[in-house]
Design an enzyme around this catalytic site. Structure first.
Site, PDB file in Angstrom:
ATOM      1  N   HIS A 172      -9.549   1.637  19.605  1.00 54.25           N
ATOM      2  CA  HIS A 172      -8.718   0.534  20.116  1.00 54.25           C
ATOM      3  C   HIS A 172      -9.242  -0.024  21.445  1.00 54.25           C
ATOM      4  CE1 HIS A 172      -5.561   2.224  17.267  1.00 54.25           C
ATOM      5  NE2 HIS A 172      -5.960   1.069  16.783  1.00 54.25           N
ATOM      6  N   GLN A 210       0.820  -1.218   0.000  1.00 50.30           N
ATOM      7  CA  GLN A 210       0.000   0.000   0.000  1.00 50.30           C
ATOM      8  C   GLN A 210       0.850   1.263   0.000  1.00 50.30           C
ATOM      9  OE1 GLN A 210      -2.451  -1.226   3.250  1.00 50.30           O
ATOM     10  NE2 GLN A 210      -0.674  -1.902   4.404  1.00 50.30           N
ATOM     11  N   ASP A 217      -8.795  -6.276  13.261  1.00 45.53           N
ATOM     12  CA  ASP A 217      -8.601  -4.819  13.133  1.00 45.53           C
ATOM     13  C   ASP A 217      -8.216  -4.553  11.684  1.00 45.53           C
ATOM     14  OD1 ASP A 217      -7.988  -2.178  13.411  1.00 45.53           O
ATOM     15  OD2 ASP A 217      -6.377  -2.440  14.870  1.00 45.53           O
TER      16      ASP A 217
HETATM   17  N1  AAT Z   1      -5.891   0.229  14.209  1.00 42.55           N
HETATM   18  C1  AAT Z   1      -6.626   0.851  13.186  1.00 42.55           C
HETATM   19  C2  AAT Z   1      -5.915   0.637  11.918  1.00 42.55           C
HETATM   20  C3  AAT Z   1      -6.359  -0.148  10.933  1.00 42.55           C
HETATM   21  S1  AAT Z   1      -5.148  -0.718   9.968  1.00 42.55           S
HETATM   22  C4  AAT Z   1      -5.568  -2.165   9.237  1.00 42.55           C
HETATM   23  C5  AAT Z   1      -4.282  -2.968   8.987  1.00 42.55           C
HETATM   24  O1  AAT Z   1      -4.638  -4.226   8.428  1.00 42.55           O
HETATM   25  C6  AAT Z   1      -3.243  -2.350   8.042  1.00 42.55           C
HETATM   26  O2  AAT Z   1      -2.045  -2.157   8.748  1.00 42.55           O
HETATM   27  C7  AAT Z   1      -3.085  -3.381   6.931  1.00 42.55           C
HETATM   28  O3  AAT Z   1      -1.750  -3.507   6.476  1.00 42.55           O
HETATM   29  C8  AAT Z   1      -3.551  -4.658   7.617  1.00 42.55           C
HETATM   30  N2  AAT Z   1      -4.065  -5.718   6.745  1.00 42.55           N
HETATM   31  C9  AAT Z   1      -4.752  -5.593   5.585  1.00 42.55           C
HETATM   32  N3  AAT Z   1      -5.077  -6.800   5.081  1.00 42.55           N
HETATM   33  C10 AAT Z   1      -4.585  -7.735   5.949  1.00 42.55           C
HETATM   34  C11 AAT Z   1      -4.578  -9.155   5.975  1.00 42.55           C
HETATM   35  N4  AAT Z   1      -5.161  -9.877   4.999  1.00 42.55           N
HETATM   36  N5  AAT Z   1      -3.957  -9.779   7.026  1.00 42.55           N
HETATM   37  C12 AAT Z   1      -3.358  -9.064   8.005  1.00 42.55           C
HETATM   38  N6  AAT Z   1      -3.328  -7.706   8.016  1.00 42.55           N
HETATM   39  C13 AAT Z   1      -3.938  -7.047   7.013  1.00 42.55           C
HETATM   40  C14 AAT Z   1      -7.821  -0.307  10.636  1.00 42.55           C
HETATM   41  C15 AAT Z   1      -8.297   0.873   9.829  1.00 42.55           C
HETATM   42  C16 AAT Z   1      -9.799   0.962   9.671  1.00 42.55           C
HETATM   43  C17 AAT Z   1     -10.186   2.086   8.731  1.00 42.55           C
HETATM   44  C18 AAT Z   1     -11.635   2.405   8.793  1.00 42.55           C
HETATM   45  N7  AAT Z   1     -12.014   3.406   7.828  1.00 42.55           N
END
Ligand code: AAT
Length: 279
Positions: free
Chosen positions: A66, A35, A159
Site C-alpha cells: 500500500h 466473489q 489496486d
Molecule cells: N489492496 C490490495 C487488495 C487488492 S483487492 C482488489 C479489489 O479490486 C477487490 O476488492 C475487488 O473487488 C476490486 N475490483 C475488481 N474488479 C474491479 C473493477 N472492475 N472495478 C473496481 N474494483 C474492482 C489487490 C489484490 C492483488 C492480489 C495480487 N495477487
C-alpha cells in the site's frame, strides 16, 4: 489440551506452485455477487482477506504494497489534489493517500461493496481512512468510472486483483487509454503489475501498452511476501513528471515503514532479468 487441528488457507499461485498459511480462526465467509470472500487470522502474517482463493492483503505485509502503490506516484506529482483509487476495497491505498497534505479529494471506486464493509469490520488498521471526509466511495466498475470522467484526476491508483476473469479489463490497452483521458494534462497513473518471476508474458505486454500511450513509463519493484513470487512489480505511466527526476531532499516526511526517499530512487533499479522483460 492444545488443538491438533491444522486449518490452512492455500493459494494456488500457478499450476505448479502454492502458498499455504496456517489459520488460527475463520472470522467471516460470504459469497458476494462478485466473489467468494473470507477473512481469517493466520499465524504467520496476521489477519488476511481472501477473494476467490487469492490472498488480497494481510496485516503483516500490507504496508509494503500500500505504501509503494501510492507514495511513489504521489511524490512524483508536485501537488496531487484529486486522486482516484480503483479496486483496493480494503482501504489500504486510501489510508496512505490521505497522509499527503495537498490532497483535497480521494474518489474510491470499488466494484464490490461487501469488501468495503468487511474491511471496515475486520481490518480496522487497514480500512481506517475510509470514513475520512475527503474520501468519496463509489460502488461501481472502475472501467466504467474512468470512461465517464475526463481530465479529472491528478493521480490514479489501480489496486486491482490478478488479471483473471472480470479483472482482465483492468490490464488492457483500452483501459490505459481511458486512464490517460481521465487524468489531467500532467497526471500520473500507477498499477500493480504482478510478479516478474511468474507473469513473464504479461509484464512486457503491459509495459509496451502503457509506453505507447504515456511519454514516461517506469516499472518499479517491492517485496510482498504473500503475493506470488514475493517480488512484486508496479508500473507507472506519467504525462509530464518523471519519478526519477524527483529531488530526494524535497520528498515530504511521511510516517511509513517501507517507503522512504531512498526507496523512491532505489525501487527503480531493476535487476537484469527484469530489465530483459522490458526490452
Ligand atoms: N489492496 C490490495 C487488495 C487488492 S483487492 C482488489 C479489489 O479490486 C477487490 O476488492 C475487488 O473487488 C476490486 N475490483 C475488481 N474488479 C474491479 C473493477 N472492475 N472495478 C473496481 N474494483 C474492482 C489487490 C489484490 C492483488 C492480489 C495480487 N495477487
Amino acid at each position: 489440551m492444545e488443538s491438533k487441528l491444522a486449518l490452512w488457507v492455500k493459494e494456488q499461485q500457478t499450476d505448479n506452485l502454492a502458498l499455504s498459511c496456517r489459520v488460527s480462526k475463520v472470522l467471516h465467509r460470504e459469497k458476494t455477487p462478485f466473489q467468494d470472500m473470507a477473512v481469517v487470522d493466520t499465524l504467520q502474517y496476521g489477519r488476511m482477506l481472501v477473494l476467490d482463493n487469492i490472498i488480497q492483503t494481510t496485516v503483516g505485509d500490507e504496508f509494503v504494497y500500500h505504501e509503494m502503490i501510492t507514495h511513489v506516484a504521489l511524490n512524483t506529482h508536485p501537488s496531487p489534489k484529486r486522486v482516484l483509487v480503483i479496486g483496493g476495497g480494503d482501504g489500504g491505498a486510501v489510508r496512505e493517500i490521505v497522509k499527503h497534505t495537498s490532497i483535497e479529494k480521494v474518489v474510491h471506486c470499488e466494484i464490490d461493496g461487501a469488501v468495503i464493509e468487511v474491511a471496515k469490520k475486520y481490518l480496522p488498521e487497514i480500512s481506517c481512512a475510509l470514513d475520512n471526509p475527503k474520501v468519496e466511495i463509489i460502488i461501481d466498475d472502475g472501467i466504467k468510472h474512468v470512461r465517464e470522467n475526463k481530465k479529472t484526476y491528478d493521480v490514479i491508483v489501480v489496486d486491482s486483483p490478478d488479471p483473471i476473469g472480470p479483472a482482465e479489463g483492468l490490464f488492457s490497452a483500452g483501459f490505459y487509454e481511458d486512464l490517460a483521458a481521465a487524468l489531467k494534462d500532467d497526471g500520473i497513473f500507477v498499477a500493480q503489475t504482478e510478479s516478474p518471476f511468474i507473469n513473464r508474458d504479461l509484464i512486457p505486454r503491459l509495459y509496451r501498452d502503457i509506453a505507447g500511450i504515456f511519454p514516461i513509463t517506469r516499472l518499479f519493484l517491492a517485496n510482498v511476501p504473500t503475493y506470488p513470487g514475493g517480488l512484486w512489480s508496479f508500473t507507472m505511466g506519467s504525462k509530464k513528471y518523471d519519478p526519477l527526476g524527483v529531488d530526494r531532499e524535497k520528498i515530504p516526511e511521511l510516517k511509513t515503514r517501507y517507503y522512504s526517499p531512498a526507496i523512491h530512487q532505489a525501487c527503480f533499479v531493476l535487476p537484469p532479468f527484469v530489465q530483459e522483460l522490458l526490452k
